[in-house]
Design an enzyme around this catalytic site. Structure first.
Site, mmCIF file in Angstrom:
data_model
loop_
_atom_site.group_PDB
_atom_site.id
_atom_site.type_symbol
_atom_site.label_atom_id
_atom_site.label_comp_id
_atom_site.label_asym_id
_atom_site.label_seq_id
_atom_site.Cartn_x
_atom_site.Cartn_y
_atom_site.Cartn_z
ATOM 1 N N GLU A 70 -5.591 5.962 5.608
ATOM 2 C CA GLU A 70 -5.403 4.820 4.706
ATOM 3 C C GLU A 70 -4.525 3.737 5.299
ATOM 4 O O GLU A 70 -4.620 2.575 4.917
ATOM 5 C CB GLU A 70 -4.701 5.289 3.424
ATOM 6 C CG GLU A 70 -5.554 6.042 2.483
ATOM 7 C CD GLU A 70 -4.751 6.438 1.256
ATOM 8 O OE1 GLU A 70 -4.720 5.645 0.302
ATOM 9 O OE2 GLU A 70 -4.161 7.525 1.256
ATOM 10 N N TYR A 104 0.829 -1.195 0.000
ATOM 11 C CA TYR A 104 0.000 0.000 0.000
ATOM 12 C C TYR A 104 0.873 1.259 0.000
ATOM 13 O O TYR A 104 1.889 1.325 0.669
ATOM 14 C CB TYR A 104 -0.907 -0.006 1.240
ATOM 15 C CG TYR A 104 -2.171 0.779 1.024
ATOM 16 C CD1 TYR A 104 -3.345 0.154 0.621
ATOM 17 C CD2 TYR A 104 -2.185 2.163 1.174
ATOM 18 C CE1 TYR A 104 -4.494 0.875 0.389
ATOM 19 C CE2 TYR A 104 -3.325 2.893 0.945
ATOM 20 C CZ TYR A 104 -4.486 2.250 0.554
ATOM 21 O OH TYR A 104 -5.618 2.973 0.321
ATOM 22 N N LYS A 156 -0.332 -0.502 -13.843
ATOM 23 C CA LYS A 156 -0.986 -0.334 -12.550
ATOM 24 C C LYS A 156 -2.481 -0.628 -12.635
ATOM 25 O O LYS A 156 -3.146 -0.255 -13.597
ATOM 26 C CB LYS A 156 -0.799 1.113 -12.073
ATOM 27 C CG LYS A 156 -1.189 1.282 -10.622
ATOM 28 C CD LYS A 156 -2.099 2.419 -10.345
ATOM 29 C CE LYS A 156 -2.952 2.131 -9.123
ATOM 30 N NZ LYS A 156 -2.317 1.460 -7.999
#
Ligand code: ATP
Ligand code: MG
Ligand code: MG
Ligand code: MG
Length: 510
Positions: free
Chosen positions: A379, A345, A440
């Site tokens: 996040e 992440y 991506k």
């Protein structure tokens, strides 16, 4: 100095007062055992509930001496460097003690030295310090009044105590709907005078604004070395880590480094009945030889878990919730005991991966903007996985990796027609070519989360152009119910909230 498989504490709710007192039993989203701490110092008392992994004594999450007490949720990644600046013969036992000794030497500037994933509360004299890591990756909330400072790693635990009304805290973010509750800024120490309730915020980290020019081979070697080190620091000796793997370059890179650091690796991929990246993840699994699992979650079940994603992240941003929902559902689907989980992440933020932007001026504009606005989105919150007892950590937001990636000139990020070029080149010898060259694909795209959520709204009569706004209303209502209102997410129906948000929007728009 052995590194534990889990940090000594995942979170805390604490209160500092001049006299004694108590903290109410907290309901955290974080799963774990609760341990009460009651520390009487000469000038104040620090009382707390620590939430921690079962079977782990949370002793290393607290430390005290005559005048100062420390509470710590999370862990440090540059322990050897931190030890090296202490006087010879000091043998701190755990990160809280290490912090206490650093505070003696450097005062609150100690927090400028730490590369970690943590939130800390320090009682010293008549002051309280609330500190976050550089990224604010363990969210920390506070309510301040003259004579009492409450702090918690989950805002919902402060929402439950309506009294006393909090003092305004300049320069800190208000928590929507929770009067007097503020979020401590990322990369800062909030220094509070316990008697007056006044506060000063000291920044301990800020994103780099200067850019470094480096030859290709030097840049790729530096990225590889930094990532290798960050991953190794997140792997506990004797523990096989678990990487949440999509088969994208970011998580595949973490998997390659983790496999090398630990000698063995478990991986898991999630998909839905509408889409998955299983084949792409499998290429990495076969190349590295990991023990792998695929978990398929029907889209309807995924959307039903929206209340959990909001409850865990305490975020009101609908885009962020779409990124986090598939991961929360994945963490909840992992059975068995708690794991140490590494993710890929956050790599796209310093590298502008999600913007699919070829023009260098725009690419760097995106990096500057995203690095200036990440705080408060939550996040990286550990609660996302800790709600099912797992500790997660994000090597790309290691302080050293992040500083390096942010600072590279944009031409190293977009190069030879490739996005995230420097990362791809850094991992070229460790992964299959198809993985290195794979474009991506966001987690919200690969799992079909964004489109399923949109479809749910359209099925409830929301017109296409209104979808984004109604998603915002849905997420905010889920936040008000589960964070502000204390409702357990199992008692909250996504469908009902969608229905009510759609009706509210229709009335407002009419
Ligand atoms: P890329 O950004 O190039 O697509 P990536 O897929 O690794 O690489 P993201 O799409 O940004 O990264 O997703 C963020 C992280 O979330 C991943 O690095 C991975 O750790 C986790 N993740 C994403 N999708 C899945 C999935 N389907 N299963 C398991 N983990 C996932
Ligand atoms: Mg290690
Ligand atoms: Mg990514
Ligand atoms: Mg991806």
């Amino acid at each position: 100095m052995t590194e534990p498989a889990f940090p000594a504490a995942f979170g805390f709710l604490a209160s500092a007062r001049p006299g004694g007192g108590r903290v109410p039993d907290a309901v955290f989203a974080t799963r774990g055992n609760h341990t009460r701490v009651d520390t009487a110092l000469p000038d104040q008392s620090l009382i707390a509930t620590l939430v921690h992994a079962p079977g782990i004594a949370p002793d290393a999450a607290q430390a005290r001496d005559t005048d100062t007490a420390v509470l710590l949720a999370g862990e440090f990644y540059n322990r050897a460097a931190l030890h090296s600046v202490l006087p010879p013969g000091s043998e701190p036992d755990g990160d809280a003690q290490l912090l206490l000794q650093l505070l003696h030497r450097y005062g609150l500037h100690a927090f400028r030295l730490i590369n970690g994933r943590f939130a800390a509360m320090v009682s010293t004299g008549r002051r309280v310090l609330l500190a976050t890591d550089h990224a604010g990756s363990v969210p920390l909330y506070t309510r301040v009044a003259p004579g009492e400072v409450s702090a918690s790693t989950e805002a919902k635990t402060l929402a439950a105590q309506r009294d006393p009304r909090g003092f305004p805290l300049a320069d800190a973010r208000r928590v929507p709907g929770l009067t007097g509750v503020y979020q401590a800024p990322a990369g800062s120490v909030t220094e509070i005078d316990l008697d007056s309730g006044t506060a000063a915020i000291h920044r301990t980290w800020t994103p780099q604004l200067g850019r470094r020019i480096m030859p290709e081979d030097e840049a790729t070697a530096a990225v590889r070395a930094a990532l290798d080190q960050a991953v190794a620091a997140r792997v506990a000796p004797g523990d096989t880590p678990l990487v949440v793997l999509s088969g994208g370059i970011d998580s595949s890179g973490v998997a390659a480094c983790a496999h090398r650091a630990a000698g063995s690796l478990d991986t898991v991929s999630m998909g839905t009945d509408t889409s998955d990246e299983f084949a792409q993840a499998r290429a990495v699994v076969d190349h590295l030889g990991t023990r792998h699992r695929e978990i398929t979650i029907p889209s309807a079940d995924l959307l039903a878990q929206l209340p959990y994603a909001v409850w865990a992240s305490e975020s009101v941003d609908p885009d962020i919730i779409e990124y986090l929902l598939p991961l929360v559902a994945l963490y909840r689907a992992l059975d068995g005991s708690g794991r140490r989980i590494l993710t890929g992440y956050g790599a796209d933020i310093p590298l502008a991966g999600m913007h699919r932007e070829d023009r260098l001026p725009n690419l760097d504009t995106a990096v500057v903007y995203d690095m200036a606005t990440f705080d408060g989105l939550n996040e990286m919150s550990p609660v996302l996985s800790a709600l099912s007892g797992h500790w997660s950590t994000h090597p790309y937001w290691d302080r050293d990796v992040l500083d390096l990636l942010v600072s590279l000139e944009a031409g190293l990020k977009r190069r030879h027609g490739r996005d995230k070029w420097v990362l791809r080149a850094a991992l070229a010898d460790a992964l299959p070519e198809e993985t290195i060259n794979r474009p991506k694909l966001g987690v919200h795209e690969g799992s079909g989360t964004t489109s399923s959520f949109s479809r749910l709204l359209i099925d409830h009569g929301v017109a296409e152009p209104a979808v984004k706004e109604v998603k915002r209303l849905v997420v905010r209502e889920l936040f008000d119910l589960t964070v502000g209102g204390g409702r357990h997410p199992s008692e909250v129906s996504t469908a009902e909230v969608v229905q009510s948000a759609a009706e509210r929007f229709a009335r407002g728009a009419a």
